[in-house]
Design an enzyme around this catalytic site. Sequence first.
Site, PDB file in Angstrom:
ATOM      1  N   GLY A  29       0.826  -1.210   0.000  1.00 34.88           N
ATOM      2  CA  GLY A  29       0.000   0.000   0.000  1.00 34.88           C
ATOM      3  C   GLY A  29       0.854   1.251   0.000  1.00 34.88           C
ATOM      4  N   GLY A  82      -0.015  -1.458   6.504  1.00 39.65           N
ATOM      5  CA  GLY A  82      -1.065  -0.458   6.696  1.00 39.65           C
ATOM      6  C   GLY A  82      -2.410  -1.117   6.942  1.00 39.65           C
ATOM      7  N   ALA A  83      -3.455  -0.298   6.938  1.00 41.88           N
ATOM      8  CA  ALA A  83      -4.818  -0.819   7.129  1.00 41.88           C
ATOM      9  C   ALA A  83      -5.796   0.151   6.478  1.00 41.88           C
ATOM     10  CB  ALA A  83      -5.127  -0.962   8.609  1.00 41.88           C
ATOM     11  N   ASP A  84      -6.955  -0.368   6.139  1.00 38.87           N
ATOM     12  CA  ASP A  84      -8.028   0.507   5.644  1.00 38.87           C
ATOM     13  C   ASP A  84      -8.847   1.034   6.813  1.00 38.87           C
ATOM     14  OD1 ASP A  84      -7.490   0.174   2.805  1.00 38.87           O
ATOM     15  OD2 ASP A  84      -7.994  -1.916   3.195  1.00 38.87           O
ATOM     16  N   LYS A  94      -8.561  -4.864   5.927  1.00 39.28           N
ATOM     17  CA  LYS A  94      -7.476  -4.705   4.981  1.00 39.28           C
ATOM     18  C   LYS A  94      -7.904  -5.283   3.628  1.00 39.28           C
ATOM     19  CE  LYS A  94      -3.351  -5.666   6.063  1.00 39.28           C
ATOM     20  NZ  LYS A  94      -3.029  -4.458   5.238  1.00 39.28           N
ATOM     21  N   GLY A  96      -7.886  -3.179   0.692  1.00 41.57           N
ATOM     22  CA  GLY A  96      -8.215  -2.121  -0.265  1.00 41.57           C
ATOM     23  C   GLY A  96      -7.315  -2.205  -1.494  1.00 41.57           C
ATOM     24  N   GLY A  97      -6.102  -2.694  -1.294  1.00 40.82           N
ATOM     25  CA  GLY A  97      -5.162  -2.850  -2.408  1.00 40.82           C
ATOM     26  C   GLY A  97      -5.135  -4.260  -2.965  1.00 40.82           C
ATOM     27  N   GLU A 103      -1.020 -10.813   2.593  1.00 39.21           N
ATOM     28  CA  GLU A 103      -0.785 -10.038   3.817  1.00 39.21           C
ATOM     29  C   GLU A 103      -1.094 -10.895   5.041  1.00 39.21           C
ATOM     30  OE1 GLU A 103      -1.739  -5.564   2.074  1.00 39.21           O
ATOM     31  OE2 GLU A 103      -3.320  -6.659   3.056  1.00 39.21           O
TER      32      GLU A 103
HETATM   33  C1  5RP Z   1      -3.644  -3.604   0.749  1.00 42.14           C
HETATM   34  C2  5RP Z   1      -3.959  -3.165   2.130  1.00 42.14           C
HETATM   35  C3  5RP Z   1      -3.388  -1.870   2.580  1.00 42.14           C
HETATM   36  O1  5RP Z   1      -2.677  -2.068   3.746  1.00 42.14           O
HETATM   37  C4  5RP Z   1      -4.498  -0.909   2.850  1.00 42.14           C
HETATM   38  O2  5RP Z   1      -5.322  -0.831   1.684  1.00 42.14           O
HETATM   39  C5  5RP Z   1      -3.988   0.481   3.221  1.00 42.14           C
HETATM   40  O3  5RP Z   1      -3.373   1.052   2.117  1.00 42.14           O
HETATM   41  P1  5RP Z   1      -2.831   2.542   2.134  1.00 42.14           P
HETATM   42  O4  5RP Z   1      -1.637   2.562   3.016  1.00 42.14           O
HETATM   43  O5  5RP Z   1      -2.516   2.826   0.685  1.00 42.14           O
HETATM   44  O6  5RP Z   1      -3.949   3.428   2.637  1.00 42.14           O
HETATM   45  O7  5RP Z   1      -4.618  -3.821   2.884  1.00 42.14           O
HETATM   46  O8  5RP Z   1      -4.292  -4.798   0.432  1.00 42.14           O
END
Ligand code: 5RP
Length: 219
Positions: A29, A82-84, A94, A96-97, A103
Amino acid sequence: MTQDELKVLVGQAALAYVVPGSIVGVGTGSTVNCFIDALATMKGRIAGAVSSSERSTERLRAHGIQVLDSNTVEGIPVYIDGADEIDHAGNMIKGGGAALTREKIVADIAERFICIADESKLVQSLGSFPLPVEVIPMASAQIVRKLRTLGGEPRIRAGVVTDNGGHIIDVRGLSIVDPAAMEREVNQWPGVVSVGIFARNRASVCLLGTSQGVKTLSF
Ligand code: 5RP
């Protein structure tokens, strides 16, 4: 401070959790990209990285950091990702990516999950962010039907194929009152590769970027 500046701040703060001489678990992310860039400054003092996505692998290698196969490592002291969304108990949404499955695998190998996030990610309860679920493509329609029974509005993420060849279903409108129970329930449906609730593999520390600096939340 902008959201991007907060990401840089927590990415740098996470270096304090890297155990010198060890293998580092690396998430995916935009926040993790800041961590990878910071990690490059101490690449001579780590034994390499295990990566959770092709994108992170590429960035790690571009910095000259060795990326190891997860099957060749005995253990990883810390996984940084990271996390959403993250709640006050360290449970997270998690994916979003679209990297949630790898993960979760790397988080499971690691002893501790250190979450890096800006303060917009901290929530009272999970569910405002659409919950990602990775599925085997032939199960998509059946899993969509089952997710509706939980009260959510599932939608297949258009044009996305994960690093594992899976599809992502994003579920809006869920109220996740018991993250561990929902994670267990959805995980057992045939065709689900993984669900983006990280309760079993929740964070033990969150480095939260705020306008007052980095706040450390321990769970
Ligand atoms: C990817 C994830 C990321 O950790 C999550 O989407 C956060 O991303 P970002 O740091 O871009 O906000 O789970 O699958």
